[in-house]
Design a protein around this motif. Sequence first.
Motif, PDB file in Angstrom:
ATOM      1  N   GLU A  33       0.840  -1.207   0.000  1.00  0.00           N
ATOM      2  CA  GLU A  33       0.000   0.000   0.000  1.00  0.00           C
ATOM      3  C   GLU A  33       0.864   1.242   0.000  1.00  0.00           C
ATOM      4  OE1 GLU A  33      -4.324  -0.854   2.064  1.00  0.00           O
ATOM      5  OE2 GLU A  33      -2.644  -0.258   3.324  1.00  0.00           O
ATOM      6  N   GLU A  34       2.087   1.101   0.466  1.00  0.00           N
ATOM      7  CA  GLU A  34       2.991   2.234   0.566  1.00  0.00           C
ATOM      8  C   GLU A  34       3.618   2.532  -0.794  1.00  0.00           C
ATOM      9  OE1 GLU A  34       4.470   0.956   5.058  1.00  0.00           O
ATOM     10  OE2 GLU A  34       5.751   0.571   3.332  1.00  0.00           O
ATOM     11  N   ASN A  35       3.893   3.825  -1.037  1.00  0.00           N
ATOM     12  CA  ASN A  35       4.641   4.206  -2.232  1.00  0.00           C
ATOM     13  C   ASN A  35       6.117   4.064  -1.909  1.00  0.00           C
ATOM     14  OD1 ASN A  35       3.814   4.850  -4.792  1.00  0.00           O
ATOM     15  ND2 ASN A  35       2.872   6.784  -4.171  1.00  0.00           N
ATOM     16  N   ARG A  36       6.725   3.001  -2.356  1.00  0.00           N
ATOM     17  CA  ARG A  36       8.102   2.704  -1.980  1.00  0.00           C
ATOM     18  C   ARG A  36       9.057   3.021  -3.128  1.00  0.00           C
ATOM     19  NH1 ARG A  36       8.274  -1.396   2.565  1.00  0.00           N
ATOM     20  NH2 ARG A  36      10.488  -1.278   2.116  1.00  0.00           N
ATOM     21  N   GLU A  37      10.111   3.784  -2.818  1.00  0.00           N
ATOM     22  CA  GLU A  37      11.117   4.073  -3.838  1.00  0.00           C
ATOM     23  C   GLU A  37      11.924   2.821  -4.158  1.00  0.00           C
ATOM     24  OE1 GLU A  37      13.539   7.463  -3.093  1.00  0.00           O
ATOM     25  OE2 GLU A  37      11.832   8.821  -2.861  1.00  0.00           O
ATOM     26  N   ASP A  38      12.001   1.888  -3.200  1.00  0.00           N
ATOM     27  CA  ASP A  38      12.781   0.664  -3.402  1.00  0.00           C
ATOM     28  C   ASP A  38      11.904  -0.503  -3.867  1.00  0.00           C
ATOM     29  OD1 ASP A  38      11.341   0.290  -1.058  1.00  0.00           O
ATOM     30  OD2 ASP A  38      12.993  -0.711   0.000  1.00  0.00           O
ATOM     31  N   TRP A  39      10.818  -0.172  -4.586  1.00  0.00           N
ATOM     32  CA  TRP A  39       9.847  -1.205  -4.945  1.00  0.00           C
ATOM     33  C   TRP A  39      10.464  -2.318  -5.798  1.00  0.00           C
ATOM     34  CZ3 TRP A  39       8.500  -2.495  -9.939  1.00  0.00           C
ATOM     35  CH2 TRP A  39       8.884  -1.601 -10.940  1.00  0.00           C
ATOM     36  N   LEU A  40      11.454  -1.957  -6.625  1.00  0.00           N
ATOM     37  CA  LEU A  40      12.071  -2.962  -7.491  1.00  0.00           C
ATOM     38  C   LEU A  40      12.839  -3.999  -6.658  1.00  0.00           C
ATOM     39  CD1 LEU A  40      12.023  -3.399 -10.537  1.00  0.00           C
ATOM     40  CD2 LEU A  40      14.239  -2.235 -10.674  1.00  0.00           C
ATOM     41  N   GLN A  41      13.571  -3.513  -5.647  1.00  0.00           N
ATOM     42  CA  GLN A  41      14.283  -4.425  -4.750  1.00  0.00           C
ATOM     43  C   GLN A  41      13.293  -5.264  -3.943  1.00  0.00           C
ATOM     44  OE1 GLN A  41      14.928  -1.198  -5.245  1.00  0.00           O
ATOM     45  NE2 GLN A  41      17.085  -0.677  -4.861  1.00  0.00           N
ATOM     46  N   CYS A  42      12.198  -4.627  -3.546  1.00  0.00           N
ATOM     47  CA  CYS A  42      11.151  -5.351  -2.796  1.00  0.00           C
ATOM     48  C   CYS A  42      10.564  -6.469  -3.659  1.00  0.00           C
ATOM     49  CB  CYS A  42      10.039  -4.402  -2.371  1.00  0.00           C
ATOM     50  SG  CYS A  42      10.536  -3.181  -1.142  1.00  0.00           S
ATOM     51  N   LEU A  43      10.303  -6.146  -4.917  1.00  0.00           N
ATOM     52  CA  LEU A  43       9.738  -7.134  -5.839  1.00  0.00           C
ATOM     53  C   LEU A  43      10.704  -8.307  -6.027  1.00  0.00           C
ATOM     54  CD1 LEU A  43       7.285  -7.687  -7.683  1.00  0.00           C
ATOM     55  CD2 LEU A  43       8.574  -6.634  -9.533  1.00  0.00           C
ATOM     56  N   ALA A  44      11.979  -7.991  -6.195  1.00  0.00           N
ATOM     57  CA  ALA A  44      12.987  -9.044  -6.353  1.00  0.00           C
ATOM     58  C   ALA A  44      13.001  -9.965  -5.132  1.00  0.00           C
ATOM     59  CB  ALA A  44      14.370  -8.427  -6.569  1.00  0.00           C
ATOM     60  N   ARG A  45      12.900  -9.379  -3.944  1.00  0.00           N
ATOM     61  CA  ARG A  45      12.922 -10.181  -2.706  1.00  0.00           C
ATOM     62  C   ARG A  45      11.742 -11.141  -2.629  1.00  0.00           C
ATOM     63  NH1 ARG A  45      13.155  -6.902   2.601  1.00  0.00           N
ATOM     64  NH2 ARG A  45      13.023  -9.034   3.437  1.00  0.00           N
ATOM     65  N   THR A  46      10.586 -10.727  -3.168  1.00  0.00           N
ATOM     66  CA  THR A  46       9.404 -11.596  -3.054  1.00  0.00           C
ATOM     67  C   THR A  46       9.577 -12.894  -3.834  1.00  0.00           C
ATOM     68  OG1 THR A  46       8.205 -10.558  -4.915  1.00  0.00           O
ATOM     69  CG2 THR A  46       7.834  -9.639  -2.694  1.00  0.00           C
ATOM     70  N   PHE A  47      10.419 -12.885  -4.889  1.00  0.00           N
ATOM     71  CA  PHE A  47      10.667 -14.125  -5.624  1.00  0.00           C
ATOM     72  C   PHE A  47      11.610 -15.049  -4.852  1.00  0.00           C
ATOM     73  CE2 PHE A  47       8.901 -11.678  -9.134  1.00  0.00           C
ATOM     74  CZ  PHE A  47       8.149 -12.636  -9.785  1.00  0.00           C
ATOM     75  N   GLU A  48      12.439 -14.449  -4.002  1.00  0.00           N
ATOM     76  CA  GLU A  48      13.347 -15.243  -3.166  1.00  0.00           C
ATOM     77  C   GLU A  48      12.650 -15.700  -1.886  1.00  0.00           C
ATOM     78  OE1 GLU A  48      16.517 -12.491  -2.540  1.00  0.00           O
ATOM     79  OE2 GLU A  48      16.927 -12.319  -4.698  1.00  0.00           O
ATOM     80  N   GLU A  49      11.695 -14.891  -1.418  1.00  0.00           N
ATOM     81  CA  GLU A  49      10.985 -15.185  -0.168  1.00  0.00           C
ATOM     82  C   GLU A  49       9.479 -15.158  -0.453  1.00  0.00           C
ATOM     83  OE1 GLU A  49      12.559 -12.687   3.154  1.00  0.00           O
ATOM     84  OE2 GLU A  49      13.872 -11.877   1.573  1.00  0.00           O
ATOM     85  N   PRO A  50       8.901 -16.293  -0.911  1.00  0.00           N
ATOM     86  CA  PRO A  50       7.511 -16.302  -1.381  1.00  0.00           C
ATOM     87  C   PRO A  50       6.466 -15.912  -0.331  1.00  0.00           C
ATOM     88  CG  PRO A  50       8.419 -18.527  -1.290  1.00  0.00           C
ATOM     89  CD  PRO A  50       9.559 -17.598  -1.099  1.00  0.00           C
ATOM     90  N   ASP A  51       6.816 -15.974   0.953  1.00  0.00           N
ATOM     91  CA  ASP A  51       5.854 -15.583   1.994  1.00  0.00           C
ATOM     92  C   ASP A  51       6.047 -14.147   2.463  1.00  0.00           C
ATOM     93  OD1 ASP A  51       4.332 -18.046   2.275  1.00  0.00           O
ATOM     94  OD2 ASP A  51       6.177 -18.925   3.067  1.00  0.00           O
ATOM     95  N   LEU A  52       7.033 -13.457   1.888  1.00  0.00           N
ATOM     96  CA  LEU A  52       7.288 -12.064   2.264  1.00  0.00           C
ATOM     97  C   LEU A  52       6.113 -11.196   1.837  1.00  0.00           C
ATOM     98  CD1 LEU A  52       9.230  -9.842   3.310  1.00  0.00           C
ATOM     99  CD2 LEU A  52      10.178  -9.742   0.987  1.00  0.00           C
ATOM    100  N   CYS A  53       5.602 -10.408   2.784  1.00  0.00           N
ATOM    101  CA  CYS A  53       4.432  -9.563   2.501  1.00  0.00           C
ATOM    102  C   CYS A  53       4.688  -8.165   3.038  1.00  0.00           C
ATOM    103  CB  CYS A  53       3.195 -10.185   3.160  1.00  0.00           C
ATOM    104  SG  CYS A  53       1.662  -9.455   2.595  1.00  0.00           S
TER     105      CYS A  53
END
Length: 197
Positions: A97-117
């Motif tokens: 919900e947050e406007n994150r400047e690091d959204w690309l890094q966050c997105l990359a992490r979700t593929f490594e950590e499938p339960d990351l929310c």
Amino acid sequence: MMSYDSEDMQQMGHHSDKQTIFLIRHCKAEGQAYDAPLTAEGVLQAERLSAWLAAYPIQYVASSPFTRAVQSVKPYAEKMNKPLMTDVRFSERKLSEENREDWLQCLARTFEEPDLCFPGGESNREAAGRAVEAITGLLELGYSTYAVASHGNLIAILLNYYDSRIGFEQWKQLSNPDVFRLTFRHRQFEELQRVWD
């Protein structure tokens, strides 16, 4: 959310042993909002996509309810006189919900950590769960060939579910539009292939 159990079930006829789903990333759009339309270039892409899809014996057309996804397959559905069904389970994944400047890094992490929310968002595992549920519902209709319009992140998550080698790097390489062919036999996944050039 769609339910696949009224007229659809009456039209089924018989279950096909082999089933194909053309999973389509929407054409170029003006933004990420739910109601963001296609750009002028995206409208032309949708016409090209329509002509491309016409070469296949598609029996059922489904889409995310987002405007850009619907507009991407509507020309094909109208040209071939097929109903276009929307299913909220094919909607784009919400990262946060947050406007994150690091959204690309966050997105990359979700593929490594499938339960990351992230706050107000959806994990990869949750997004895959609803998308796979929607795919299963389509296959149960018993048609042999489907077209499904969705979104880049959700498509990458869904492809990763079927083939764990697909991840963040493959998401970055997706085009607008893009098309993957998923094949199933006896409702069990067999293979996937990128078929859009």
